[in-house]
Design a protein around this motif. Structure first.
Motif: not given
Ligand SMILES: [Zn+2]
Length: 155
Positions: A4-8, A13-14, A89-92
């Motif tokens: 979840k944090l990854t998607r955020w 923009g990271h 958020p899914k694939c960066n």
């Protein structure tokens, strides 16, 4: 554990790599090689990585707003969504704005008539718009900002 944090963080923009399949040693090697900051909720991994000279961060906090606040405080992350730099958020992958005319069948007609701005991920094709969920995103970011203030008062 930190999906979840990854998607955020991607929305903010990271450039975030996420994996549940790699073991601790592999994660540490990748973080070092690609000069990434290793975010983890695994204290043992955090300690191992730090001992190997990897920049690691032990994520605490129960809610996304608390976690985002810690990262904002530690790394100076801006708690604002800028669609010009936002990532899928899914694939960066960086999303890009697309015109309504080119969306076609990807979005329901009612959504198309209701919203004017759309973004697309050039890699996975996911289309984004500031829909009903946008209020929730903003609320979480506002809560995170409030938490940053609290953290600053404590220190
Ligand atoms: Zn994507």
């Amino acid at each position: 554990m930190l999906g979840k944090l990854t998607r955020w963080l991607r929305i903010l923009g990271h450039n975030i790599k996420y994996s549940n399949d790699l073991d601790d040693a592999e994660l540490t090697v990748i973080a070092k090689k690609e000069r990434r900051i290793l975010l983890t909720r695994d204290l043992e991994l955090y300690q191992q990585a730090t001992a190997k000279g990897v920049d690691a961060f032990y994520v605490e906090g129960k809610t996304e707003a608390e976690r985002l606040a810690q990262l904002a405080e530690r790394f100076g992350i801006k708690l604002e969504v800028d669609m010009a730099t936002s990532r899928c958020p899914k694939c960066n992958t960086r999303v890009r704005q697309i015109s309504k005319e080119t969306i076609g069948e990807k979005v329901e007609k009612s959504t198309l008539s209701y919203y004017d701005e759309f973004w697309e991920c050039p890699k996975c094709g996911q289309v984004y718009w500031r829909g009903a969920h946008w209020t929730r995103i903003r609320k979480t970011l506002e809560a995170a900002k409030g938490n940053v203030e609290k953290l600053r008062k404590k220190n």
